[in-house]
Enzyme design. Structure first.
Site, PDB file in Angstrom:
ATOM      1  CG  HIS A 199       4.924   0.119  12.750  1.00  0.00           C
ATOM      2  ND1 HIS A 199       5.935  -0.625  12.171  1.00  0.00           N
ATOM      3  CD2 HIS A 199       3.791  -0.589  12.577  1.00  0.00           C
ATOM      4  CE1 HIS A 199       5.410  -1.740  11.689  1.00  0.00           C
ATOM      5  NE2 HIS A 199       4.133  -1.745  11.919  1.00  0.00           N
ATOM      6  CG  ASP A 212       0.464  -8.982   1.960  1.00  0.00           C
ATOM      7  OD1 ASP A 212       1.672  -9.048   1.711  1.00  0.00           O
ATOM      8  OD2 ASP A 212      -0.266  -8.045   1.566  1.00  0.00           O
ATOM      9  CB  CYS A 255     -13.926  -0.789  16.866  1.00  0.00           C
ATOM     10  SG  CYS A 255     -14.263  -0.012  18.432  1.00  0.00           S
ATOM     11  CB  SER A 273      -0.923   0.006   1.216  1.00  0.00           C
ATOM     12  OG  SER A 273      -0.177  -0.122   2.394  1.00  0.00           O
TER      13      SER A 273
HETATM   14  N1  GLN Z   1       0.037  -5.431   1.395  1.00  0.00           N
HETATM   15  C1  GLN Z   1      -0.443  -4.878   2.611  1.00  0.00           C
HETATM   16  C2  GLN Z   1      -0.138  -3.389   2.675  1.00  0.00           C
HETATM   17  O1  GLN Z   1       0.881  -2.991   2.225  1.00  0.00           O
HETATM   18  C3  GLN Z   1       0.161  -5.558   3.810  1.00  0.00           C
HETATM   19  C4  GLN Z   1      -0.414  -5.044   5.107  1.00  0.00           C
HETATM   20  C5  GLN Z   1       0.083  -5.732   6.361  1.00  0.00           C
HETATM   21  O2  GLN Z   1       1.136  -6.297   6.407  1.00  0.00           O
HETATM   22  N2  GLN Z   1      -0.674  -5.691   7.407  1.00  0.00           N
HETATM   23  O3  GLN Z   1      -0.891  -2.609   3.195  1.00  0.00           O
END
Ligand code: GLN
Ligand code: ZN
Length: 762
Positions: free
Chosen positions: A698, A603, A520, A437
């Site tokens: 993050h 994923d 949530c 993403s």
């Molecule tokens: N392909 C997803 C993204 O890039 C992977 C998200 C994840 O690892 N939670 O958003």
């Protein structure tokens, strides 16, 4: 007559009232008093709802403004010193600072750590302790909530977290053993119990879910010591609550503890029924968790009725009927759902319905005719569900039955595939890529919301998505990334997006479950055999590929993650449901391949979190989970490169299973844990391509090139240059474009410099 109750209730409110009030309070828009009023109203409403549904007694202090483990820490004054001053000035502000950090012109406090509550998708705040730590009783919250309930006329049972589970869930900043704090903790903990007794509580529910884990000698010993001390001191009756699994090897320990009652999970572990009944001393109450507190299904009376009869026959008035665990993990009211497919609405049981079900079982077992008839009707509904054509699809069943080991097998071994793929893609050493993403901007989210509500026409919405993809491609060309992604602008959630396109999945409108704090999730419901009526991602991936000569990764959510982040039907083993999803995804992978997509990423961020609580059960889980991934990925040509992505920093202990997935390339989260993962590779030589994340997504920080270069250098100490990929540690959707752009350009520069050094040494 069995006493009907439940171990805890959802806090957030049917329409997420608490979420709204919290977030508005954090923004400075709602004063504390108003927030507390919303919270108090929710508690009253929920007690009333439970009583109206048939509960005899209600738990109190199960409510929390943020998290019950944080509440437990505060109740014994385990407030780390950096928050102390703020807490003394303004207890609510101090509490939220521990939960979520606080930055203003006076303080800069980072939040306490957060991690998963056992094997649920709820996250708790990890108490932070240190050797020599002092504790003191702060019973005000528990006592106040007890009074609120009793003043309204409810028979209330305060819930507190047990001392051993509390210590086991805590961490110490000095690395000392939290259990060593038991003697210091107990007087404060008992101070809370005393205050509750003084306020008039007869029973206190003491949650000790750690009793379903593998326990070492020291912990077992701590249980014996703690509960002997509690029995000696406390005047209330204690219901020792265990949940999330069977007691198994800890059964003898649990029944030997000197308490007045024991709660056991008979939904996760119905097989422990007889052993528990045989072991339970004759003076103890048994709170039998007969209905699943973590699922959404109307119970199958065929299984539950005989259990309740046995329990009632053996225990008489010593029997309480309850849900397996707190209802925190279910939505509140299934009767609010108006837009469910087919019969699904009839088959569901959320918190409110589960309490009514308990009432029905209790009444029926004591001879109430109306209750018996209602259960007979329930039996018919559930029986109809189990054979409904909406649920059972012979084609899907036949396909799963037809699976052979070949399905999970690539045509050739990795060594051969990697050569074929090198030829095909001509990638440099240390290739760069991202996880999928790109930033989901406000514009994009607004467009999606207007499209959903019908205000934005399909064409206009699709234009916006296409423009977003064009932008992502242009950016990646400019940044010099090697393997592209389309950016996933069409997805709002990686599970929902696929669930909505698959048969067998249903979506609620108000099925919210707390993930942490005010956050949530609305997990999809897998109610029927899963099938894929048509391709789900091919059009988007093909469009993106048409814009560039660089390889474009197709992007799918893996079978285990699709399972793990949904409510799963209870009439098939999870492994079987997972295989159905794997086959649907396998078809998608084939369609992508046919459309000319040479690289497909599947994923599996949730693979690690699906691990069972007991180590003895790990191997069986990993076998079917890895197998499902291999089914989804198997069958493509050697020239098609399969990637996977996982984000969980602690999987050193499952690295062999990760390797057994046999993905050509895995990208993995590590940057926050400073590449601790790499330790695993000194012990185990990971064979295939791997990209340990070098950019921590993050945090809004842009990592310095030096930091990323350092991580790459460290990775190269334990990994071969020809297997190392350079990528961020997770998807970028929560980030903003400016920081992403800068960070990724830096990442490419780092990869190029590292390549140049490799050439220089060879
Ligand atoms: N392909 C997803 C993204 O890039 C992977 C998200 C994840 O690892 N939670 O958003
Ligand atoms: Zn991730």
């Amino acid at each position: 007559m069995p006493h009907v109750t439940y171990p805890g209730f959802p806090r957030i409110g049917r329409r997420r009232e608490l979420k709204r009030a919290l977030e508005s309070h954090w923004k400075g828009e709602t004063p504390a008093a108003e927030l507390l009023k919303v919270a108090a109203d929710l508690r009253q409403r929920h007690w009333k709802l439970a009583r109206d549904a048939g509960a005899d007694g209600v738990p109190v202090n199960d409510f929390s403004l943020y998290d019950h483990v944080l509440d437990a820490a505060v109740s014994v004054d385990a407030i780390p010193s950096r928050y102390r001053a703020l807490f003394e000035r303004d207890a609510l502000a101090g509490y939220f600072a521990m939960a979520r950090g606080r930055q203003d012109n006076q303080v800069d406090l980072h939040a306490l750590e957060m991690t998963k509550w056992f094997d649920t998708n709820y996250h708790y705040i990890v108490p932070e302790l240190s050797a020599g730590q002092r504790f003191a009783a702060r019973p005000d919250k528990a006592v106040a909530e007890f009074r609120e309930a009793t003043e309204t006329g409810h028979a209330a049972r305060p819930v507190v977290l047990g001392p051993i589970t509390f210590l086991r869930l805590s961490k110490t900043i000095d690395g000392s053993d939290p259990l060593a704090l038991l003697d210091a903790l107990l007087p404060a903990w008992l101070g809370v119990i005393d205050a509750l007794a003084e306020a008039g509580a007869e029973w206190v529910q003491v949650d000790e879910p750690a009793l379903v884990l593998d326990l070492d000698e020291a912990t077992r010993d701590a249980y014996l010591r703690a509960y002997a001390a509690i029995a000696k001191h406390a005047t209330v009756r204690i219901l020792l609550a265990t949940y999330f699994g069977g007691l198994d090897s800890n059964l003898e320990l649990a029944v030997s503890l000197p308490v007045a009652g024991l709660h056991v999970d008979l939904a996760r572990a119905p097989e422990q029924l007889d052993a528990v009944l045989d072991a339970l001393p004759a003076d103890k109450v048994l709170s039998a968790g007969i209905l699943d507190g973590r699922n959404v299904w109307l119970s199958d009376t065929t299984h539950i009725r005989p259990r309740v009869e046995t329990l009632h026959r053996r225990l008489g008035d010593r029997l309480w009927l309850s849900t397996s665990c707190s209802l925190l993990h279910t939505p509140i009211d299934a009767s609010e759902e108006k837009n469910l497919p087919g019969q699904l609405g009839q088959w569901l049981s959320f918190a409110r319905q589960k309490i009514s079900e308990l009432r029905r079982y209790a009444d029926a077992v004591t001879g109430d005719l109306a209750a018996k008839q209602t259960l007979d009707r329930q039996h018919e509904i559930v029986a109809a569900r189990l054979s409904s054509p909406e649920v059972v699809r012979n084609d899907v069943r036949a396909r799963v039955r037809g699976l052979t080991p070949q399905f999970g097998q690539r045509r050739s071994a990795y060594a051969h595939r990697v050569a074929v793929q090198r030829e095909r893609f001509g990638l440099p050493d240390l290739p760069t890529t991202t996880i999928g993403s790109f930033p989901q901007t406000i514009e994009l989210r607004t467009a999606r919301a207007s499209h959903r509500s019908g205000k934005l026409a399909d064409d206009a919405y699709l234009d916006i998505l296409r423009e977003e993809i064009r932008h992502a491609v242009r950016f990646q060309e400019e940044a010099g990334i090697d393997v592209f992604v389309h950016g996933e602008p069409e997805r709002n959630d990686m599970v929902e997006y696929f669930g909505e396109q698959l048969e067998g999945y249903g979506f609620t409108s108000l099925g919210w479950v707390q993930s942490y704090g005010s956050r949530c999730v609305k997990p999809p419901i897998i109610f029927g055999d899963v099938a894929r009526p048509r391709a789900m991602t091919v059009e988007w991936s093909a469009f993106a590929q048409s814009l560039t000569d660089k390889p474009m990764k197709g992007m799918l959510t893996g079978p285990v993650t699709m399972l793990q982040w949904s409510f799963v039907r209870d009439d098939l083993p999870r492994a079987e449901v997972c295989r159905q999803i794997a086959l649907a995804l396998r078809d998608e992978v084939h369609d992508l391949e046919k459309a000319g997509i040479g690289i497909v990423q599947i994923d599996e961020p949730a693979l690690r979190e699906g691990l069972p609580l007991r180590r003895a059960d790990w191997a069986a889980y990993l076998e079917w989970a890895v197998d499902a991934f291999r089914i989804a990925a198997g069958g493509v040509s050697d020239a098609t490169q399969v990637h996977t992505h996982m984000c969980y920093s602690e999987f050193n202990d499952i690295i062999e299973a990760v390797a057994a997935m046999d993905a050509d390339v895995i990208s993995i989260e590590t940057s926050r844990s400073r590449m601790e993962l790499l330790d695993a590779f000194t012990r185990f030589q990971y064979p295939n391509g791997i990209g340990p994340g070098v950019y921590d997504i993050h945090s809004p920080r842009v990592p310095a090139e030096g930091e990323m270069a350092d991580l790459v250098a460290r990775a190269l100490q334990v990994l071969r240059p020809d297997q190392l990929w350079i990528n961020p540690d997770c998807g970028l959707k929560t980030r903003g474009w400016p920081e992403v752009s800068e960070a990724l350009k830096g990442m490419v520069a780092v990869a190029r410099a590292a390549r140049a050094r490799l050439v220089a040494v060879t």
